[in-house]
Motif scaffolding. Structure first.
Motif, mmCIF file in Angstrom:
data_model
loop_
_atom_site.group_PDB
_atom_site.id
_atom_site.type_symbol
_atom_site.label_atom_id
_atom_site.label_comp_id
_atom_site.label_asym_id
_atom_site.label_seq_id
_atom_site.Cartn_x
_atom_site.Cartn_y
_atom_site.Cartn_z
ATOM 1 N N PHE A 92 -18.135 0.213 -1.942
ATOM 2 C CA PHE A 92 -19.362 -0.114 -1.211
ATOM 3 C C PHE A 92 -18.944 -0.718 0.126
ATOM 4 O O PHE A 92 -17.806 -1.159 0.305
ATOM 5 C CB PHE A 92 -20.235 -1.111 -1.996
ATOM 6 N N GLY A 93 -19.881 -0.721 1.077
ATOM 7 C CA GLY A 93 -19.690 -1.473 2.306
ATOM 8 C C GLY A 93 -18.483 -1.091 3.133
ATOM 9 O O GLY A 93 -17.919 -1.954 3.813
ATOM 10 N N THR A 94 -18.098 0.185 3.115
ATOM 11 C CA THR A 94 -16.933 0.604 3.897
ATOM 12 C C THR A 94 -17.256 1.815 4.762
ATOM 13 O O THR A 94 -17.194 1.738 5.986
ATOM 14 C CB THR A 94 -15.737 0.941 2.979
ATOM 15 N N PHE A 95 -17.591 2.942 4.140
ATOM 16 C CA PHE A 95 -17.873 4.180 4.867
ATOM 17 C C PHE A 95 -19.375 4.481 4.859
ATOM 18 O O PHE A 95 -20.084 4.154 3.898
ATOM 19 C CB PHE A 95 -17.108 5.348 4.241
ATOM 20 N N TRP A 96 -19.812 5.131 5.933
ATOM 21 C CA TRP A 96 -21.212 5.530 6.047
ATOM 22 C C TRP A 96 -21.281 6.784 6.906
ATOM 23 O O TRP A 96 -20.450 6.967 7.796
ATOM 24 C CB TRP A 96 -22.026 4.402 6.694
ATOM 25 N N PRO A 97 -22.250 7.663 6.666
ATOM 26 C CA PRO A 97 -22.331 8.897 7.460
ATOM 27 C C PRO A 97 -22.534 8.605 8.945
ATOM 28 O O PRO A 97 -23.299 7.718 9.330
ATOM 29 C CB PRO A 97 -23.541 9.615 6.857
ATOM 30 N N ILE A 98 -21.847 9.357 9.771
ATOM 31 C CA ILE A 98 -21.976 9.221 11.220
ATOM 32 C C ILE A 98 -23.411 9.511 11.629
ATOM 33 O O ILE A 98 -24.026 10.474 11.193
ATOM 34 C CB ILE A 98 -20.997 10.180 11.926
ATOM 35 N N GLY A 99 -23.960 8.638 12.475
ATOM 36 C CA GLY A 99 -25.322 8.804 12.977
ATOM 37 C C GLY A 99 -26.399 8.282 12.052
ATOM 38 O O GLY A 99 -27.586 8.398 12.363
ATOM 39 N N MET A 100 -26.011 7.673 10.904
ATOM 40 C CA MET A 100 -27.007 7.190 9.950
ATOM 41 C C MET A 100 -26.846 5.686 9.692
ATOM 42 O O MET A 100 -27.135 5.192 8.605
ATOM 43 C CB MET A 100 -26.896 7.966 8.638
ATOM 44 N N VAL A 160 -29.978 3.946 8.307
ATOM 45 C CA VAL A 160 -30.707 4.574 7.200
ATOM 46 C C VAL A 160 -30.347 3.842 5.913
ATOM 47 O O VAL A 160 -29.194 3.823 5.490
ATOM 48 C CB VAL A 160 -30.369 6.068 7.090
ATOM 49 N N LYS A 161 -31.323 3.203 5.302
ATOM 50 C CA LYS A 161 -31.150 2.452 4.066
ATOM 51 C C LYS A 161 -29.947 1.493 4.117
ATOM 52 O O LYS A 161 -29.042 1.565 3.294
ATOM 53 C CB LYS A 161 -31.042 3.393 2.861
ATOM 54 N N PRO A 162 -29.929 0.590 5.096
ATOM 55 C CA PRO A 162 -28.797 -0.343 5.193
ATOM 56 C C PRO A 162 -28.669 -1.244 3.971
ATOM 57 O O PRO A 162 -27.598 -1.815 3.744
ATOM 58 C CB PRO A 162 -29.117 -1.155 6.454
ATOM 59 N N GLU A 163 -29.711 -1.343 3.164
ATOM 60 C CA GLU A 163 -29.640 -2.159 1.951
ATOM 61 C C GLU A 163 -28.670 -1.584 0.925
ATOM 62 O O GLU A 163 -28.311 -2.259 -0.046
ATOM 63 C CB GLU A 163 -31.031 -2.307 1.326
ATOM 64 N N LEU A 164 -28.222 -0.348 1.145
ATOM 65 C CA LEU A 164 -27.248 0.252 0.244
ATOM 66 C C LEU A 164 -25.820 0.122 0.759
ATOM 67 O O LEU A 164 -24.885 0.613 0.120
ATOM 68 C CB LEU A 164 -27.571 1.736 0.022
ATOM 69 N N PHE A 165 -25.632 -0.555 1.901
ATOM 70 C CA PHE A 165 -24.287 -0.676 2.460
ATOM 71 C C PHE A 165 -23.598 -1.954 1.995
ATOM 72 O O PHE A 165 -22.733 -1.932 1.127
ATOM 73 C CB PHE A 165 -24.345 -0.600 3.990
ATOM 74 N N LEU A 166 -23.986 -3.116 2.503
ATOM 75 C CA LEU A 166 -23.353 -4.376 2.106
ATOM 76 C C LEU A 166 -23.983 -5.062 0.889
ATOM 77 O O LEU A 166 -23.270 -5.633 0.065
ATOM 78 C CB LEU A 166 -23.349 -5.355 3.279
#
Length: 251
Positions: free
Chosen positions: A205-213, A216-222
């Motif tokens: 979790f909290g490491t990679f995310w799709p470019i340009g997004m 989008v749903k930042p609650e699923l990142f950290l």
């Protein structure tokens, strides 16, 4: 024992003079994903006696990262992965592969490693015919460690992976959805309960995310890390690490 989290599912397990590296992603990008927290791991991350690969998805068997790993390190991979590695990287890498399936055991240096089941799609998707089982690993030692790879809950989890001293458990993903075969924060807490871990380190979790997004749903990142800590039994010690951070664990 020393545990270092490099981000996503990449960790170093160091005990009794032996270093194991899990699912190494040692770059700042995986295809359409970019590293949004922390720099790419230091070169020392690739120093290991063996790599443990949980399955063939590109964010776990990251072929671009294999040349950044110590050239004499064994590659412990799910059955069928050696053929993929040979096709992409040649015999210099495939000849180092030790293929395993659930129930198999291998000894690396001073550590005994048991392959366990993972409830996850192990195919190399989306444009590859390579397939094999998704697995996790139990590292026997003082303390013992369960590296889950990617998995959802399954009936035999407690018997195969537990009881264990420390769990490296996935609590999220790399995008705005989390499909079947994954643990979210609450199910990850249940997995820790089933394997009776005393210490838990949330990963994936909290490491990679799709470019340009980015938004989008930042609650699923950290947040999955904190949600996991809140959901776990208070008697379990939860270590929320930053990428590159380590903890020392006593027997």
């Amino acid at each position: 024992m020393r545990i270092t989290w490099w981000g996503h599912a990449t960790t170093t397990i160091e005990a009794n003079g032996t270093r194991l590296l899990t699912d190494p992603v040692l770059t700042s990008r995986i295809a359409h994903l970019r590293r949004r927290r922390g720099p790419a791991p230091l070169p020392e991350a690739g120093e290991c006696d063996a790599v443990l690969i949980s399955h063939m998805h590109a964010d776990h068997l990251h072929l671009t990262s294999l040349p950044l790993v110590a050239p004499d390190a064994a590659l412990v991979v799910p059955r069928g992965a050696a053929k993929l590695i040979h096709a992409d990287s040649g015999p210099a890498f495939s000849d180092r592969c030790i293929e395993v399936a659930p129930g198999n055991q291998v000894r690396i240096g001073s550590l005994d490693i048991t392959t366990v089941t993972a409830n996850h799609d192990g195919r190399r998707l989306p444009w590859s015919g390579h397939s094999g089982p998704a697995v996790g690993y139990r590292v026997e030692g003082a303390p013992s460690v369960w590296f889950a790879g990617d998995t959802d809950l399954y009936d035999e989890l407690a018997a195969e992976a537990g009881p264990v001293d420390l769990a490296l458990v996935p609590v999220g993903g790399w995008g705005p959805s989390l499909g079947p075969g994954h643990l979210d924060a609450v199910r990850a807490a249940e997995a820790v309960r089933r394997v009776r871990a005393k210490i838990a380190v949330p990963v994936h979790f909290g490491t990679f995310w799709p470019i340009g997004m980015d938004w989008v749903k930042p609650e699923l990142f950290l947040p999955p890390g904190d949600k996991f800590k809140a959901a776990v039994d208070p008697e379990v010690r939860v270590e929320l690490l930053e990428p590159g951070e380590s903890i020392e664990v006593l027997a």
